[in-house]
Enzyme design. Structure first.
Site, PDB file in Angstrom:
ATOM      1  N   GLN A 198       0.813  -1.213   0.000  1.00 56.20           N
ATOM      2  CA  GLN A 198       0.000   0.000   0.000  1.00 56.20           C
ATOM      3  C   GLN A 198       0.853   1.272   0.000  1.00 56.20           C
ATOM      4  O   GLN A 198       0.649   2.170  -0.822  1.00 56.20           O
ATOM      5  CB  GLN A 198      -0.928   0.000   1.221  1.00 56.20           C
ATOM      6  CG  GLN A 198      -1.953  -1.129   1.227  1.00 56.20           C
ATOM      7  CD  GLN A 198      -2.925  -0.973   2.367  1.00 56.20           C
ATOM      8  OE1 GLN A 198      -3.884  -0.212   2.287  1.00 56.20           O
ATOM      9  NE2 GLN A 198      -2.686  -1.690   3.449  1.00 56.20           N
TER      10      GLN A 198
ATOM     11  N   TYR B 277       4.799 -10.997  15.064  1.00 56.37           N
ATOM     12  CA  TYR B 277       4.875  -9.832  14.185  1.00 56.37           C
ATOM     13  C   TYR B 277       5.421  -8.622  14.931  1.00 56.37           C
ATOM     14  O   TYR B 277       6.368  -7.967  14.489  1.00 56.37           O
ATOM     15  CB  TYR B 277       3.490  -9.530  13.603  1.00 56.37           C
ATOM     16  CG  TYR B 277       3.419  -8.212  12.873  1.00 56.37           C
ATOM     17  CD1 TYR B 277       4.125  -8.006  11.697  1.00 56.37           C
ATOM     18  CD2 TYR B 277       2.652  -7.153  13.372  1.00 56.37           C
ATOM     19  CE1 TYR B 277       4.069  -6.783  11.028  1.00 56.37           C
ATOM     20  CE2 TYR B 277       2.584  -5.938  12.708  1.00 56.37           C
ATOM     21  CZ  TYR B 277       3.298  -5.755  11.539  1.00 56.37           C
ATOM     22  OH  TYR B 277       3.246  -4.544  10.902  1.00 56.37           O
TER      23      TYR B 277
END
Length: 280
Positions: free
Chosen positions: A11, A120
């Site tokens: 993105q 993460y």
């Protein structure tokens, strides 16, 4: 200003390519699974500044692939930062609200202690440490809840689900700032230009305002799209996932405004434009 970007289809990387004199590297040009190749790409391109907009972002899958997430989110950025330090050029790196544990309700300051809840977040925190350890001019920008008209994101998921459903249950006790990818790209370019000119960097937060829950974000998305969907807010406990999400993702963005004059974006305004683009 010759800008080298790691990431090509993500993105933020997509939005960065709308700026002039930007070279974005895809996996064939620089595989993030090969940190040495990333460092070599920087030295081969001889840029004025480097932006790392690539990451392992599959939050749940990372729980099963910690080694891969570590290489992409920590080892590769560390190698990039070291190459930039060797060349004496600035390095800008995107990080995440997931480095925090999500406790409390106050916005997280850049100096608050980190305590990631899953793989993460831990690998992104390790990436931050590696960038700092390289010792060169750098800026780490933590952001949250990124959305745009391309790639995979919450807005696109909600619009897709609304094509076949008129009611949805959405988590209502996780709070954060939705952030348009275009705003992140613009911010990175402003900071890059300032740092090439000699301004120092550090760690910063950039996220949209006002903060909302995912359920509220979903309602705003359907309103912007002109779709009638009933959204029922549910607690995180009713939507279990392999990786634990932070409940409080509010970010204090004041340091970025003080040092670079950059203010949080009005995500509702961007949401209207982005939903129109997606639906078109």
């Amino acid at each position: 200003m010759k800008t080298l970007v790691f990431g090509n289809t993500g993105q933020v990387a997509t939005e960065l390519q709308h700026h002039v004199d930007v070279t974005a590297l895809d996996r064939a040009a620089a595989d993030l699974c090969d940190p040495a190749a990333c460092a070599a790409a920087i030295k081969a391109h001889e840029p004025d500044v480097v932006i790392n907009a690539a990451a392992y972002t599959a939050v749940d899958r990372a729980e099963d692939e910690p080694e891969l997430a570590q290489i992409i989110n920590a080892d590769a950025p560390g190698a990039m930062a070291q190459a930039c330090a060797d060349l004496d050029i600035p390095f800008l790196h995107l990080s995440t609200d997931y480095v925090f544990d999500g406790s409390g309700t106050a916005p997280w300051s850049v100096n608050d202690p980190i305590a990631p809840l899953g793989v993460y977040g831990r690998t992104k925190a390790a990436g931050e440490d590696a960038v700092r350890a390289a010792g060169g001019a750098h800026a780490i920008i933590r952001t949250s809840w990124v959305f745009s008209a391309h790639g995979a994101n919450f807005v696109k998921t909600m619009l897709r689900l609304s094509e076949t459903r008129d009611a949805l249950n959405v988590v209502d006790d996780q709070i954060g700032g939705p952030t348009p990818a275009s705003g992140i790209a613009d911010t990175l370019m402003i900071m890059a230009q300032a740092m090439v000119a000699g301004q120092s960097g550090g760690t910063y937060h950039y996220a949209g305002a006002p903060t909302v829950s995912w359920a509220c974000f979903a309602r705003e998305t359907f309103s912007a799209a002109g779709r009638t969907v009933t959204v029922t807010g549910i607690p995180t406990s009713e939507y279990p996932t392999p990786a634990t999400r932070p409940l409080n993702s509010r970010l204090d963005c004041s340091l970025l405004e003080t040092e670079f004059g950059i203010t949080p974006p009005d995500w509702k305004s961007d949401l209207a434009k982005i939903t129109s683009e997606i639906l078109a």
